[in-house]
Design a protein around this motif. Sequence first.
Motif, PDB file in Angstrom:
ATOM      1  N   GLY A  45       0.962  -1.144   0.028  1.00 24.37           N
ATOM      2  CA  GLY A  45      -0.069  -0.178  -0.094  1.00 24.37           C
ATOM      3  C   GLY A  45       0.838   1.201  -0.181  1.00 24.37           C
ATOM      4  O   GLY A  45       0.344   2.205  -0.032  1.00 24.37           O
ATOM      5  N   ASP A  46       2.169   1.247   0.313  1.00 29.18           N
ATOM      6  CA  ASP A  46       2.916   2.333   0.190  1.00 29.18           C
ATOM      7  C   ASP A  46       2.867   3.127  -1.133  1.00 29.18           C
ATOM      8  O   ASP A  46       3.084   4.401  -0.934  1.00 29.18           O
ATOM      9  N   TYR A  47       2.649   2.680  -2.181  1.00 24.77           N
ATOM     10  CA  TYR A  47       2.771   3.111  -3.253  1.00 24.77           C
ATOM     11  C   TYR A  47       1.387   3.627  -3.873  1.00 24.77           C
ATOM     12  O   TYR A  47       1.021   3.869  -5.107  1.00 24.77           O
ATOM     13  N   THR A  48       0.528   3.792  -2.921  1.00 24.44           N
ATOM     14  CA  THR A  48      -0.956   4.142  -3.253  1.00 24.44           C
ATOM     15  C   THR A  48      -0.791   5.780  -2.964  1.00 24.44           C
ATOM     16  O   THR A  48      -0.591   6.419  -2.012  1.00 24.44           O
ATOM     17  N   ALA A  49      -1.228   6.673  -3.969  1.00 27.00           N
ATOM     18  CA  ALA A  49      -1.164   7.757  -3.838  1.00 27.00           C
ATOM     19  C   ALA A  49      -2.429   8.484  -2.973  1.00 27.00           C
ATOM     20  O   ALA A  49      -3.380   8.238  -3.545  1.00 27.00           O
ATOM     21  N   LEU A  50      -2.068   9.383  -2.316  1.00 24.13           N
ATOM     22  CA  LEU A  50      -3.149  10.225  -1.697  1.00 24.13           C
ATOM     23  C   LEU A  50      -3.206  11.336  -2.013  1.00 24.13           C
ATOM     24  O   LEU A  50      -2.409  12.176  -2.922  1.00 24.13           O
ATOM     25  N   PRO A  51      -4.637  12.288  -1.858  1.00 23.32           N
ATOM     26  CA  PRO A  51      -4.736  13.547  -2.595  1.00 23.32           C
ATOM     27  C   PRO A  51      -3.517  14.658  -2.049  1.00 23.32           C
ATOM     28  O   PRO A  51      -3.358  14.742  -0.984  1.00 23.32           O
ATOM     29  N   ASN A  55      -1.352  15.050   4.791  1.00 27.64           N
ATOM     30  CA  ASN A  55       0.064  14.909   5.332  1.00 27.64           C
ATOM     31  C   ASN A  55      -0.137  13.437   6.404  1.00 27.64           C
ATOM     32  O   ASN A  55      -1.204  13.211   6.558  1.00 27.64           O
ATOM     33  N   LEU A  56       1.050  12.872   6.416  1.00 27.10           N
ATOM     34  CA  LEU A  56       1.080  11.451   7.059  1.00 27.10           C
ATOM     35  C   LEU A  56       1.906  11.573   8.375  1.00 27.10           C
ATOM     36  O   LEU A  56       3.340  12.029   8.018  1.00 27.10           O
ATOM     37  N   ALA A  57       1.749  10.987   9.628  1.00 27.29           N
ATOM     38  CA  ALA A  57       2.720  11.141  10.700  1.00 27.29           C
ATOM     39  C   ALA A  57       2.597   9.656  10.881  1.00 27.29           C
ATOM     40  O   ALA A  57       1.626   9.062  11.140  1.00 27.29           O
ATOM     41  N   GLY A  99       1.451  18.827 -12.490  1.00 25.84           N
ATOM     42  CA  GLY A  99       0.554  18.008 -12.698  1.00 25.84           C
ATOM     43  C   GLY A  99       0.829  16.518 -12.318  1.00 25.84           C
ATOM     44  O   GLY A  99      -0.182  15.545 -12.262  1.00 25.84           O
ATOM     45  N   TYR A 100       1.891  16.374 -11.472  1.00 22.40           N
ATOM     46  CA  TYR A 100       2.305  14.972 -10.981  1.00 22.40           C
ATOM     47  C   TYR A 100       1.923  15.152  -9.359  1.00 22.40           C
ATOM     48  O   TYR A 100       2.502  16.066  -8.807  1.00 22.40           O
ATOM     49  N   THR A 101       1.423  14.008  -9.082  1.00 22.89           N
ATOM     50  CA  THR A 101       1.427  13.787  -7.253  1.00 22.89           C
ATOM     51  C   THR A 101       2.739  13.545  -6.707  1.00 22.89           C
ATOM     52  O   THR A 101       3.492  12.739  -7.316  1.00 22.89           O
ATOM     53  N   VAL A 102       3.271  14.395  -5.635  1.00 21.55           N
ATOM     54  CA  VAL A 102       4.627  14.095  -5.232  1.00 21.55           C
ATOM     55  C   VAL A 102       4.708  14.115  -3.666  1.00 21.55           C
ATOM     56  O   VAL A 102       3.824  14.668  -3.210  1.00 21.55           O
ATOM     57  N   LYS A 305      -1.246   7.986  11.043  1.00 22.03           N
ATOM     58  CA  LYS A 305      -2.157   9.338  11.211  1.00 22.03           C
ATOM     59  C   LYS A 305      -2.182  10.239  10.072  1.00 22.03           C
ATOM     60  O   LYS A 305      -0.993  10.695   9.896  1.00 22.03           O
ATOM     61  N   ALA A 306      -3.300  10.101   9.069  1.00 23.04           N
ATOM     62  CA  ALA A 306      -3.354  11.411   8.308  1.00 23.04           C
ATOM     63  C   ALA A 306      -4.186  12.393   8.757  1.00 23.04           C
ATOM     64  O   ALA A 306      -5.250  12.446   9.484  1.00 23.04           O
ATOM     65  N   PHE A 307      -3.830  13.430   8.322  1.00 24.42           N
ATOM     66  CA  PHE A 307      -4.469  14.763   8.571  1.00 24.42           C
ATOM     67  C   PHE A 307      -4.222  15.874   7.597  1.00 24.42           C
ATOM     68  O   PHE A 307      -3.435  15.814   6.695  1.00 24.42           O
TER      69      PHE A 307
END
Length: 307
Positions: A45-51, A55-57, A99-102, A305-307
């Motif tokens: 799941g590490d290579y699943t892009a989020l919007p 932020n992830l802690a 235009g790319y998610t980073v 934790k996502a925020f």
Amino acid sequence: MPFMSSFGKITPASSKQRFLCLATATIASLLLSSGNANAVDIDAGDYTALPPGTNLAMGYYQFATRDSLYSDGDKAPINARLDSHIGILRGVHFTEIGGYTVDPQFLLPVGKLEGKDDTSGLGDASGVGDLILAATVWLVNKPESNTYFGITPFLYLPTGSYDRTDALNLGENRWKYALQAGYVNGITPKISLDLAADVTVYGDNDKFGSTNATLEQDPSYQFQGFLRYHLSSQLDFRAGVSHTLGGETSVNGTDQDNRISHTKITVGTAWSATPGLQLMANYGTDLSVDNGFKEQHRINLRVLKAF
């Protein structure tokens, strides 16, 4: 053949002594090849892009125990043991560039290593590991079909705790660079496939051992694959396999004949307790090791934790 230890060149008088010299001489590279806090290791799941804007802690804890030592595929006739308690603090920020998610991120390992039984002479070490900087760029980002492909450069800074007179260290006193490609595909609504491959290039450690020897290492390569079964949108079970090869070291130009060939398996689960909180637990073990310590048990825990 003779082995270079941190106390100079030694010609082993017995098989047992030979393996003890191997443990001391190549510990800097063998620890990483045995899966200690290796940042190139992925979780499913590490290579699943989020919007963008997410932020992830994350906090990781890994306990591993190694109960045997190998050289050229042969098990040492000693009671070898090396235990590790490793934590990693990780922060990730998702953004959009061109235009790319980073996702620029950092990883900071901390922990303790301890030699026991016949390898208790390695001593122990505790402190901070080398700071790791990374950023994935997603070239394919299709959440509607659960399909992602990204490339991640890693930079390891020689900032960790290091003492050239110690056999065990959390830091490596060298720069490292890795490039990884990762792919996620939703094969069915219930099954996902995760694949990753990477190469790591090592700088020199010019303060290796009490004689200030120079430790060099060839590039190493890793291939990983996971299958996830989604019981629901909140809970999955996963199983994976990883193989690492290459990475032979030399000390002052003398090859150590310790090329990595290392295969391990992992099983585990991840549970989203709330939309922004995920808990993960994995268990792993080494199937085969040609050179270095072989892990008997490895437990990985993660809080996200996502925020």
